[in-house]
Design a protein around this motif. Sequence first.
Motif, PDB file in Angstrom:
ATOM      1  N   GLU A   1      40.116  83.764   1.477  1.00  0.00           N
ATOM      2  CA  GLU A   1      39.146  82.805   0.969  1.00  0.00           C
ATOM      3  C   GLU A   1      37.879  83.534   0.571  1.00  0.00           C
ATOM      4  O   GLU A   1      37.295  84.263   1.367  1.00  0.00           O
ATOM      5  CB  GLU A   1      38.824  81.745   2.020  1.00  0.00           C
ATOM      6  CG  GLU A   1      37.870  80.691   1.520  1.00  0.00           C
ATOM      7  CD  GLU A   1      37.636  79.580   2.530  1.00  0.00           C
ATOM      8  OE1 GLU A   1      36.648  78.847   2.356  1.00  0.00           O
ATOM      9  OE2 GLU A   1      38.415  79.448   3.485  1.00  0.00           O
ATOM     10  N   LEU A   2      37.470  83.353  -0.678  1.00  0.00           N
ATOM     11  CA  LEU A   2      36.233  83.919  -1.187  1.00  0.00           C
ATOM     12  C   LEU A   2      35.221  82.803  -1.343  1.00  0.00           C
ATOM     13  O   LEU A   2      35.584  81.696  -1.765  1.00  0.00           O
ATOM     14  CB  LEU A   2      36.451  84.577  -2.552  1.00  0.00           C
ATOM     15  CG  LEU A   2      37.124  85.951  -2.598  1.00  0.00           C
ATOM     16  CD1 LEU A   2      38.516  85.931  -2.044  1.00  0.00           C
ATOM     17  CD2 LEU A   2      37.124  86.477  -4.018  1.00  0.00           C
ATOM     18  N   GLN A   3      33.971  83.085  -1.007  1.00  0.00           N
ATOM     19  CA  GLN A   3      32.902  82.108  -1.169  1.00  0.00           C
ATOM     20  C   GLN A   3      31.740  82.793  -1.868  1.00  0.00           C
ATOM     21  O   GLN A   3      31.318  83.881  -1.461  1.00  0.00           O
ATOM     22  CB  GLN A   3      32.462  81.550   0.187  1.00  0.00           C
ATOM     23  CG  GLN A   3      33.550  80.773   0.870  1.00  0.00           C
ATOM     24  CD  GLN A   3      33.087  80.135   2.167  1.00  0.00           C
ATOM     25  OE1 GLN A   3      31.974  80.364   2.626  1.00  0.00           O
ATOM     26  NE2 GLN A   3      33.938  79.314   2.743  1.00  0.00           N
ATOM     27  N   TYR A   4      31.252  82.145  -2.935  1.00  0.00           N
ATOM     28  CA  TYR A   4      30.132  82.680  -3.692  1.00  0.00           C
ATOM     29  C   TYR A   4      29.501  81.560  -4.502  1.00  0.00           C
ATOM     30  O   TYR A   4      29.962  80.419  -4.465  1.00  0.00           O
ATOM     31  CB  TYR A   4      30.580  83.845  -4.590  1.00  0.00           C
ATOM     32  CG  TYR A   4      31.770  83.549  -5.478  1.00  0.00           C
ATOM     33  CD1 TYR A   4      31.595  83.073  -6.777  1.00  0.00           C
ATOM     34  CD2 TYR A   4      33.072  83.771  -5.028  1.00  0.00           C
ATOM     35  CE1 TYR A   4      32.679  82.816  -7.597  1.00  0.00           C
ATOM     36  CE2 TYR A   4      34.158  83.515  -5.844  1.00  0.00           C
ATOM     37  CZ  TYR A   4      33.960  83.045  -7.129  1.00  0.00           C
ATOM     38  OH  TYR A   4      35.034  82.790  -7.933  1.00  0.00           O
ATOM     39  N   LYS A   5      28.433  81.885  -5.215  1.00  0.00           N
ATOM     40  CA  LYS A   5      27.741  80.896  -6.032  1.00  0.00           C
ATOM     41  C   LYS A   5      28.027  81.144  -7.512  1.00  0.00           C
ATOM     42  O   LYS A   5      28.096  82.281  -7.945  1.00  0.00           O
ATOM     43  CB  LYS A   5      26.234  80.946  -5.785  1.00  0.00           C
ATOM     44  CG  LYS A   5      25.832  80.394  -4.434  1.00  0.00           C
ATOM     45  CD  LYS A   5      24.334  80.124  -4.384  1.00  0.00           C
ATOM     46  CE  LYS A   5      23.910  79.549  -3.053  1.00  0.00           C
ATOM     47  NZ  LYS A   5      24.398  78.210  -2.794  1.00  0.00           N
ATOM     48  N   VAL A   6      28.197  80.041  -8.251  1.00  0.00           N
ATOM     49  CA  VAL A   6      28.355  80.086  -9.698  1.00  0.00           C
ATOM     50  C   VAL A   6      27.352  79.098 -10.288  1.00  0.00           C
ATOM     51  O   VAL A   6      27.407  77.906  -9.975  1.00  0.00           O
ATOM     52  CB  VAL A   6      29.791  79.697 -10.124  1.00  0.00           C
ATOM     53  CG1 VAL A   6      29.903  79.643 -11.634  1.00  0.00           C
ATOM     54  CG2 VAL A   6      30.810  80.658  -9.545  1.00  0.00           C
ATOM     55  N   LYS A   7      26.430  79.623 -11.080  1.00  0.00           N
ATOM     56  CA  LYS A   7      25.395  78.783 -11.690  1.00  0.00           C
ATOM     57  C   LYS A   7      24.700  77.907 -10.649  1.00  0.00           C
ATOM     58  O   LYS A   7      24.493  76.712 -10.849  1.00  0.00           O
ATOM     59  CB  LYS A   7      25.983  77.935 -12.812  1.00  0.00           C
ATOM     60  CG  LYS A   7      26.544  78.758 -13.956  1.00  0.00           C
ATOM     61  CD  LYS A   7      27.160  77.898 -15.027  1.00  0.00           C
ATOM     62  CE  LYS A   7      27.796  78.779 -16.088  1.00  0.00           C
ATOM     63  NZ  LYS A   7      28.530  78.026 -17.082  1.00  0.00           N
ATOM     64  N   GLY A   8      24.396  78.508  -9.497  1.00  0.00           N
ATOM     65  CA  GLY A   8      23.671  77.812  -8.453  1.00  0.00           C
ATOM     66  C   GLY A   8      24.503  76.904  -7.562  1.00  0.00           C
ATOM     67  O   GLY A   8      23.984  76.326  -6.616  1.00  0.00           O
ATOM     68  N   ARG A   9      25.801  76.784  -7.835  1.00  0.00           N
ATOM     69  CA  ARG A   9      26.666  75.920  -7.018  1.00  0.00           C
ATOM     70  C   ARG A   9      27.598  76.768  -6.161  1.00  0.00           C
ATOM     71  O   ARG A   9      28.080  77.810  -6.607  1.00  0.00           O
ATOM     72  CB  ARG A   9      27.519  75.015  -7.917  1.00  0.00           C
ATOM     73  CG  ARG A   9      26.700  73.953  -8.633  1.00  0.00           C
ATOM     74  CD  ARG A   9      27.573  72.940  -9.314  1.00  0.00           C
ATOM     75  NE  ARG A   9      28.373  72.176  -8.360  1.00  0.00           N
ATOM     76  CZ  ARG A   9      29.350  71.362  -8.713  1.00  0.00           C
ATOM     77  NH1 ARG A   9      29.671  71.192  -9.982  1.00  0.00           N
ATOM     78  NH2 ARG A   9      30.028  70.697  -7.791  1.00  0.00           N
ATOM     79  N   ASP A  10      27.848  76.282  -4.953  1.00  0.00           N
ATOM     80  CA  ASP A  10      28.801  76.963  -4.078  1.00  0.00           C
ATOM     81  C   ASP A  10      30.198  76.838  -4.653  1.00  0.00           C
ATOM     82  O   ASP A  10      30.581  75.788  -5.185  1.00  0.00           O
ATOM     83  CB  ASP A  10      28.777  76.342  -2.681  1.00  0.00           C
ATOM     84  CG  ASP A  10      27.492  76.639  -1.935  1.00  0.00           C
ATOM     85  OD1 ASP A  10      26.849  77.660  -2.221  1.00  0.00           O
ATOM     86  OD2 ASP A  10      27.122  75.830  -1.064  1.00  0.00           O
ATOM     87  N   LYS A  11      30.962  77.924  -4.541  1.00  0.00           N
ATOM     88  CA  LYS A  11      32.353  77.917  -4.992  1.00  0.00           C
ATOM     89  C   LYS A  11      33.193  78.623  -3.946  1.00  0.00           C
ATOM     90  O   LYS A  11      32.774  79.629  -3.373  1.00  0.00           O
ATOM     91  CB  LYS A  11      32.493  78.634  -6.339  1.00  0.00           C
ATOM     92  CG  LYS A  11      33.913  78.596  -6.894  1.00  0.00           C
ATOM     93  CD  LYS A  11      33.976  79.115  -8.312  1.00  0.00           C
ATOM     94  CE  LYS A  11      35.373  78.968  -8.879  1.00  0.00           C
ATOM     95  NZ  LYS A  11      35.423  79.400 -10.294  1.00  0.00           N
TER      96      LYS A  11
END
Length: 147
Positions: A78-88
């Motif tokens: 599981e990867l967690q990061y931000k895309v355009k200010g949103r959590d993904k």
Amino acid sequence: MALRACGFIVFRRLSQFHPPDNIQYLLLQTSYGRHHWTPPKGHVDPGEDDLTTALRETEEEAGLRAGQLNIISSFLKELQYKVKGRDKEVLYWLAELKDPETQVTLSKEHQAFRWAELEEACDLAKHEEMQEALRDAQRFLMAEGKN
């Protein structure tokens, strides 16, 4: 609520090489944005389970159908990061291409693909989380002795 996507770290084994050099990972280069490289993945549709999403997206993006893959469900990253200010969050399972000569067919979302050994795949992937997922996949395969 976080955006959710699922996919497969697709790999193939080449019989003419010895482990670990016989393992190559499939990366797709996007045809939009910064043209980044990732394994096939995509957003979960309403009412769809995660594994179904991974299978659908792999077929849509790379032309690889479920019957062409051996899914290794005991590996899940599981990867967690931000895309355009949103959590993904992105879930990746491992999937081995049964026939290493199977052709990849790209969707319009991608402009190129590459089969790469671990270090080249990590160089292409750029993002630290994706690099670590690829290294974890390699360690998993080497520990399982599935070479």
